[in-house]
Design a protein around this motif. Sequence first.
Motif, short mmCIF file in Angstrom:
data_model
loop_
_atom_site.label_atom_id
_atom_site.label_comp_id
_atom_site.label_asym_id
_atom_site.label_seq_id
_atom_site.Cartn_x
_atom_site.Cartn_y
_atom_site.Cartn_z
N PRO A 190 52.69 57.28 82.09
CA PRO A 190 52.10 58.59 81.79
C PRO A 190 52.48 59.67 82.79
O PRO A 190 52.31 60.86 82.52
N LEU A 191 53.02 59.27 83.95
CA LEU A 191 53.45 60.25 84.94
C LEU A 191 54.64 61.07 84.44
O LEU A 191 55.01 62.07 85.08
N VAL A 192 55.23 60.67 83.33
CA VAL A 192 56.35 61.43 82.78
C VAL A 192 55.94 62.87 82.48
O VAL A 192 56.75 63.79 82.59
N TYR A 193 54.67 63.09 82.13
CA TYR A 193 54.21 64.45 81.84
C TYR A 193 54.18 65.30 83.11
O TYR A 193 54.45 66.51 83.08
N ARG A 194 53.84 64.67 84.23
CA ARG A 194 53.89 65.37 85.51
C ARG A 194 55.34 65.72 85.86
O ARG A 194 55.62 66.81 86.36
N CYS A 195 56.23 64.79 85.57
CA CYS A 195 57.66 65.03 85.80
C CYS A 195 58.14 66.22 84.97
O CYS A 195 58.82 67.12 85.47
N LEU A 196 57.79 66.22 83.70
CA LEU A 196 58.22 67.30 82.80
C LEU A 196 57.71 68.66 83.30
O LEU A 196 58.43 69.66 83.24
N ALA A 197 56.49 68.68 83.78
CA ALA A 197 55.90 69.94 84.25
C ALA A 197 56.61 70.48 85.48
O ALA A 197 56.51 71.68 85.78
N SER A 198 57.33 69.63 86.21
CA SER A 198 58.00 70.07 87.44
C SER A 198 59.38 70.65 87.18
O SER A 198 60.02 71.16 88.11
N ILE A 199 59.88 70.59 85.96
CA ILE A 199 61.21 71.13 85.64
C ILE A 199 61.10 72.65 85.58
O ILE A 199 60.46 73.21 84.68
N ASP A 200 61.72 73.33 86.54
CA ASP A 200 61.55 74.77 86.67
C ASP A 200 62.79 75.57 86.28
O ASP A 200 62.93 76.74 86.64
N VAL A 201 63.70 74.95 85.56
CA VAL A 201 64.89 75.62 85.05
C VAL A 201 64.91 75.47 83.53
O VAL A 201 64.71 74.36 83.02
N PRO A 202 65.14 76.55 82.78
CA PRO A 202 65.19 76.43 81.32
C PRO A 202 66.44 75.68 80.88
O PRO A 202 67.55 76.19 80.99
N CYS A 203 66.26 74.46 80.42
CA CYS A 203 67.39 73.63 80.03
C CYS A 203 66.91 72.57 79.05
O CYS A 203 65.71 72.27 78.99
N PRO A 204 67.82 71.96 78.29
CA PRO A 204 67.43 70.85 77.42
C PRO A 204 66.95 69.66 78.25
O PRO A 204 67.45 69.41 79.34
N VAL A 205 65.98 68.96 77.71
CA VAL A 205 65.45 67.74 78.34
C VAL A 205 65.43 66.64 77.28
O VAL A 205 64.96 66.86 76.16
N ILE A 206 65.95 65.48 77.65
CA ILE A 206 65.91 64.32 76.75
C ILE A 206 65.09 63.23 77.41
O ILE A 206 65.41 62.77 78.51
N ILE A 207 64.02 62.83 76.74
CA ILE A 207 63.22 61.68 77.18
C ILE A 207 63.71 60.48 76.38
O ILE A 207 63.66 60.48 75.15
N SER A 208 64.19 59.48 77.08
CA SER A 208 64.76 58.31 76.40
C SER A 208 63.86 57.10 76.63
O SER A 208 63.85 56.50 77.70
N THR A 209 63.06 56.76 75.61
CA THR A 209 62.15 55.63 75.74
C THR A 209 62.87 54.33 75.41
O THR A 209 63.81 54.31 74.61
N ASN A 210 62.44 53.25 76.04
CA ASN A 210 63.08 51.95 75.79
C ASN A 210 62.03 50.86 75.85
O ASN A 210 61.38 50.67 76.86
N GLY A 211 61.84 50.20 74.73
CA GLY A 211 60.83 49.15 74.65
C GLY A 211 59.42 49.69 74.78
O GLY A 211 58.52 48.97 75.22
N SER A 212 59.19 50.93 74.41
CA SER A 212 57.89 51.57 74.59
C SER A 212 56.94 51.25 73.43
O SER A 212 57.37 51.09 72.29
N PRO A 213 55.64 51.20 73.72
CA PRO A 213 54.67 51.01 72.64
C PRO A 213 54.63 52.24 71.73
O PRO A 213 54.89 53.36 72.17
N ASP A 214 54.27 52.03 70.46
CA ASP A 214 54.29 53.12 69.48
C ASP A 214 53.40 54.29 69.90
O ASP A 214 53.76 55.46 69.73
N TRP A 215 52.21 53.97 70.45
CA TRP A 215 51.29 55.04 70.81
C TRP A 215 51.86 55.96 71.87
O TRP A 215 51.62 57.18 71.87
N PHE A 216 52.66 55.38 72.77
CA PHE A 216 53.25 56.18 73.83
C PHE A 216 54.34 57.09 73.27
O PHE A 216 54.41 58.28 73.62
N VAL A 217 55.17 56.54 72.41
CA VAL A 217 56.25 57.34 71.79
C VAL A 217 55.66 58.47 70.96
O VAL A 217 56.14 59.61 71.00
N GLU A 218 54.61 58.18 70.22
CA GLU A 218 53.98 59.22 69.40
C GLU A 218 53.41 60.34 70.27
O GLU A 218 53.48 61.51 69.91
#
Length: 259
Positions: free
Chosen positions: A17-45
């Motif tokens: 869940p710390l990925v949301y903290r990571c996303l919030a720290s991106i201070d340059v307008p640019c594309p971001v790709i989150i690549s999940t691997n073996g993640s539970p459905d609830w997390f991906v949703e």
Amino acid sequence: MSTGADLTVIIPVRDDPLVYRCLASIDVPCPVIISTNGSPDWFVEGLRTYAKAASHVTVLSTSESGIGLAYNRAIVEAVTPLVLLMDSDCVFEPGAIASMRAEASFGLVKGRVRFESEGRSSRLVASARRLTEDPLVTNKVNAYSPPLLYRTDIVEKMGGYHFSTAMKWREDRDFELRRRRSNIPVRLVPEAVIWHKPLSVRADLRSVRAYGAGQAHGEFLKVLPVMSLRHEPRKARRVVWRGIRNGNPGAGFYAAFRN
């Protein structure tokens, strides 16, 4: 604010869940790709719900686990010439992305990882990691990620692939060794700092065990060279003396132990 129109930030994640903290720290307008691997459905949703409100964020999902696989999928999907690899449990310091982007002409750019601390155990880990991983202390620059920014076309000189999908851990060591063999320099940007979440000694040693298993698996697959039994004790002695010179012998001895 500096633009990052030619840059994509890539974050592999399983269920952190710390990925949301990571996303919030991106201070340059640019594309971001989150690549999940073996993640539970609830997390991906949850991530997809987040991405609906953030048009610059794309979520890729695969049922297979592995950071190398997650990186590769995202890099293929990125439409920019530059990618910046980041971990979900880290945050960018303000200005870190722009500082790395400014040096992109070098082709391969490395920032620094610092470890947060919140108690005696995590302070010991943070100090030990600094003795072994901070290029300002070790005087060595490598291409281990994160944070690592590079032009995607440089892998044409490095065997034609980004990361090995055969290994679950230590895929970054294979990348670094191929980088060395190809004589591709790394540009260090000291002011480009990211902060890793606090790690207890127990959590740190679990990661060391995983790295060791990944190294052994890489050797078995003949992707990684066999580590010299003489080399490791020398590394341990060096880090002990480094800790003594830096006024933190306890961290030096712990770093040698985990090595």
